[in-house]
Write an enzyme that holds these catalytic residues in place. Structure first.
Site, PDB file in Angstrom:
ATOM      1  CG  ASN A   9      -1.613   1.200   1.372  1.00  0.00           C
ATOM      2  OD1 ASN A   9      -1.941   1.765   0.263  1.00  0.00           O
ATOM      3  ND2 ASN A   9      -2.581   1.438   2.339  1.00  0.00           N
ATOM      4  CE  LYS A  11      -0.324   3.492   4.385  1.00  0.00           C
ATOM      5  NZ  LYS A  11      -0.448   3.390   6.348  1.00  0.00           N
ATOM      6  CG  HIS A  96      -6.094   2.059   5.187  1.00  0.00           C
ATOM      7  ND1 HIS A  96      -5.481   2.478   5.722  1.00  0.00           N
ATOM      8  CD2 HIS A  96      -4.615   0.883   4.985  1.00  0.00           C
ATOM      9  CE1 HIS A  96      -4.322   2.863   6.421  1.00  0.00           C
ATOM     10  NE2 HIS A  96      -4.184   1.357   5.847  1.00  0.00           N
ATOM     11  CD  GLU A  98      -3.030   5.657   6.417  1.00  0.00           C
ATOM     12  OE1 GLU A  98      -3.085   5.635   5.591  1.00  0.00           O
ATOM     13  OE2 GLU A  98      -2.252   4.853   7.394  1.00  0.00           O
ATOM     14  CD  GLU A 168      -3.690  -2.578   7.222  1.00  0.00           C
ATOM     15  OE1 GLU A 168      -2.667  -2.837   7.260  1.00  0.00           O
ATOM     16  OE2 GLU A 168      -4.184  -1.675   6.487  1.00  0.00           O
ATOM     17  N   GLY A 174       2.582   2.168  11.020  1.00  0.00           N
ATOM     18  CA  GLY A 174       3.251   3.512  10.803  1.00  0.00           C
ATOM     19  C   GLY A 174       3.584   3.501  12.265  1.00  0.00           C
ATOM     20  CB  SER A 214       5.281  -1.972  12.095  1.00  0.00           C
ATOM     21  OG  SER A 214       4.946  -0.526  12.254  1.00  0.00           O
TER      22      SER A 214
END
Ligand code: PGA
Length: 252
Positions: A9, A11, A96, A98, A168, A174, A214
């Site tokens: 991904n 991003k 996702h 985010e 996730e 991250g 991560s």
């Protein structure tokens, strides 16, 4: 047997040249090394078409990072499932964390996006996962179950054969903190149990469940060796060619 999958991904990273370079380098590596895992890259939407042309789909697949919840019309900035399908795209990341956090995507919106993917023969990588405070309050099982059922209950069961799930934990994305392989295995097995209870043994056994948060070249082996972990959704480390090929190679 369900598929092993490693998806990168990207991003909102990489300029045009760097994106093409990374895509073509990965394509060449996969062609030479024939890894067990299916490799997917997910660039920003402006590069989707050119990357589809730059890679060979037998080696590297391309995924959109989003899809509209609507068929078509006055939705400035959105991209429809039909549009994605019309350029030959077969994968999309949906839900996702985010996008849940910054774009206000709810389970109801995510359910509509999944419908659009299925309707256009696009395979969704559907993301679920708890926040840190939910994990600390021991609510992670409840949270992933409700995310799963809120988005999947209204789908046609036969469409679920296209489904890929990415677990996730938000606290691991991250941050450099990963779930331990045991923590990840525990919840992946639970997700498979929920799929089994709600949609039957075939869906449960055939759905690839990826771990994300991560993943890196050092921890990929331990994570991917768990029985219910079928690969990874990788952010930061997917931008670094050397790291990402090691992660792909670890997925056996
Ligand atoms: P990360 O991101 O690997 O950088 O933690 C994973 C993701 O957000 O899909």
């Amino acid at each position: 047997m369900r598929d092993k999958i490693v998806a990168g991904n990207w991003k909102m990273n990489l300029n045009f040249e760097d994106a093409i370079q990374l895509g073509t380098n990965l394509n060449a590596w996969v062609a030479d090394n024939q890894p067990d895992a299916q490799v997917i890259i997910s660039p920003s939407s402006i590069y989707l078409q050119v990357l589809l042309e730059a890679v060979d789909e037998q080696y590297v697949k391309v995924a959109s990072q989003d899809i509209s919840a609507h068929d078509k019309g006055a939705y400035t900035g959105d991209i429809s499932g039909e549009q994605l399908d019309s350029i030959g795209l077969d994968f999309v990341i949906i839900g996702h964390s985010e996008r849940r956090e910054y774009q206000g995507e709810t389970d109801a919106i995510i359910a509509e996006k999944l419908k659009q993917a299925f309707k256009n023969q696009i395979n969704p990588i559907f993301c679920i996962g708890e926040k840190l405070e939910e994990r600390e309050a021991d609510q992670h099982f409840e949270v992933v179950k409700s995310q799963l059922l809120n988005a999947l209950k209204s789908q046609n069961t036969e469409d679920l054969s296209r489904l890929i799930i990415a677990y996730e934990p938000v606290w691991a994305i991250g941050t450099g903190k990963t779930a331990s392989p045991e923590q990840a295995q525990e919840i992946h097995a639970y997700i498979r149990k929920v799929l089994n209870d709600e949609f039957g043994v075939e869906i449960a056994n055939e759905t690839s469940i990826l771990y994300g948060g991560s993943v890196n070249a050092q921890n990929a082996n331990d994570i991917f060796s768990q029985p219910d972990i079928d690969g990874g959704l990788v952010g930061g480390a997917s931008l670094k060619y050397e790291d990402f090929i090691q992660i792909i190679a670890a997925c056996k």
